[in-house]
Scaffold this motif. Structure first.
Motif: not given
Length: 367
Positions: A88-115
């Motif tokens: 109903e209101d778009g996927h951004q909020e759910c993705c931010r909770v379930r994906k973006v914030r966990p990614l942010r935690r993962a990247l804080k322990g790195l100098q680089a990431w490969i996609t």
């Protein structure tokens, strides 16, 4: 990619979820160098995807570093909005909770990431991605702007070449691919595509076809049409486009954060003596640098909740931008202000480093 593994060693990791990423794991193994792999488990993946993860671990003899969303945040989202609010209101909020914030935690322990991003993967958002870049959104272990390198080794590789490579090397693939799924995300947001459809049309099919991103690669999104200079209405939960639509949900949402109105921050600024000192971020929800520091700021608020420091936010774009520039020292987003207990004038945070430790050091030095 070989250069990334050589240069950054154990401080670089492959972000793993799909076909392109397992091709990168195969290549990393062929280099003979040690490598790390992490993946985001949203809690809503298909059973076949979990089986795929297990097969990859066994095939390569590795342990994938799984990152999970915060259980309290997921619980709050589901309780407040239900299991399928994104339809109903778009996927951004759910993705931010379930994906973006966990990614942010993962990247804080790195100098680089490969996609595994490819230019032809999503022409609306990925057509200009470079092979190597400074990540425009996320922070690395050193914190602050330009602290993380992002490698996209297959940026210029076409999809058909990836699909020719995988069977040739006899590597595991997600069994959903055989059922018509090409781009695979969470189960409620992914469906098979029809012949002739682009692979990305199976993701978030109920939304604008030009915005097929979940936030992991937010830097790909162009800001064309967004009122960046204060001529939006400044109300509601999103940034305004020239056609009046809303594309960005509000950020810095936490029970430990006080959302200040215009009257609230005016009163705070006028107080010569406060019961507690305040830390306040002036932000715009569309600002990629505000989004990048969201996790750190929420974590800081959690750390300070038992102290005598109040943590707040004030949305300072739109109609509020002129006031914020004139009265609150707003120069760019985000601007962070500390309001001391016995001083009228707030103190502006002077650094681009917005990790928890840097922000905490600033607070501790002034309270």
């Amino acid at each position: 990619m070989d250069k990334a593994l050589e240069k950054f060693g154990n401080d670089v990791a492959i972000a793993f979820s799909g076909a392109e990423d397992v091709a990168l794991i195969e290549y990393a193994k062929l280099t003979g160098r040690p490598f790390r792999v992490f993946s985001l488990d949203t809690g809503r993946l298909n059973p076949e995807t979990y089986q795929f993860f297990d097969a990859v671990e066994k095939h390569y003899g590795i342990h994938i570093e799984y990152m999970f969303p915060d259980a309290v945040e997921v619980q709050a989202l589901v309780r407040n909005k239900g299991l399928f609010s994104f339809y109903e209101d778009g996927h951004q909020e759910c993705c931010r909770v379930r994906k973006v914030r966990p990614l942010r935690r993962a990247l804080k322990g790195l100098q680089a990431w490969i996609t595994g991003q490819r230019k032809d993967q999503s022409p609306g958002t990925r057509s200009e991605i470079p092979v190597v870049q400074v990540d425009p959104v996320f922070e690395g272990m050193e914190g602050g702007i330009e602290s993380l390198v992002k490698w996209n080794p297959v940026a210029n590789v076409e999809g058909r070449d990836i699909w020719n490579f995988l069977p040739a090397m006899d590597v595991p693939v997600n069994s959903l691919h055989l059922k018509g799924y090409i781009s695979i995300g969470c189960e409620p947001c992914t469906r098979p595509i029809l012949p002739g459809q682009h692979e990305r049309e199976g993701r978030w099919w109920w939304e604008d076809a030009k915005a097929k991103e979940c936030g992991l690669h937010k830097g790909n999104m162009k800001e064309e049409g967004v009122h960046l200079h204060g001529n939006g209405n400044g109300n509601g939960n999103g940034a305004s486009l020239s056609n009046g639509s809303t594309i960005v949900a509000d950020i810095f949402n936490s029970q430990n954060l006080v959302s200040l109105s215009r009257a609230g921050i005016e009163n705070l600024a006028k107080l010569e003596s406060r019961k507690e000192p305040w830390l306040v971020v002036l932000y715009a929800p569309w600002c990629q640098f505000c989004q990048a520091m969201e996790g750190s700021y929420i974590e800081l608020a959690e750390k300070l909740k038992e102290s005598r420091v109040k943590v707040g936010k004030f949305r300072a774009d739109g109609d509020q931008k002129g006031f914020a520039k004139q009265e609150l020292q707003l120069g760019s987003f985000p601007t962070i202000l500390f309001f001391p207990k016995h001083s009228l004038k707030p103190i502006k945070y002077p650094s681009d480093k917005r990790d928890v430790d840097s922000l905490m050091a600033f607070v501790n030095a002034l309270r």
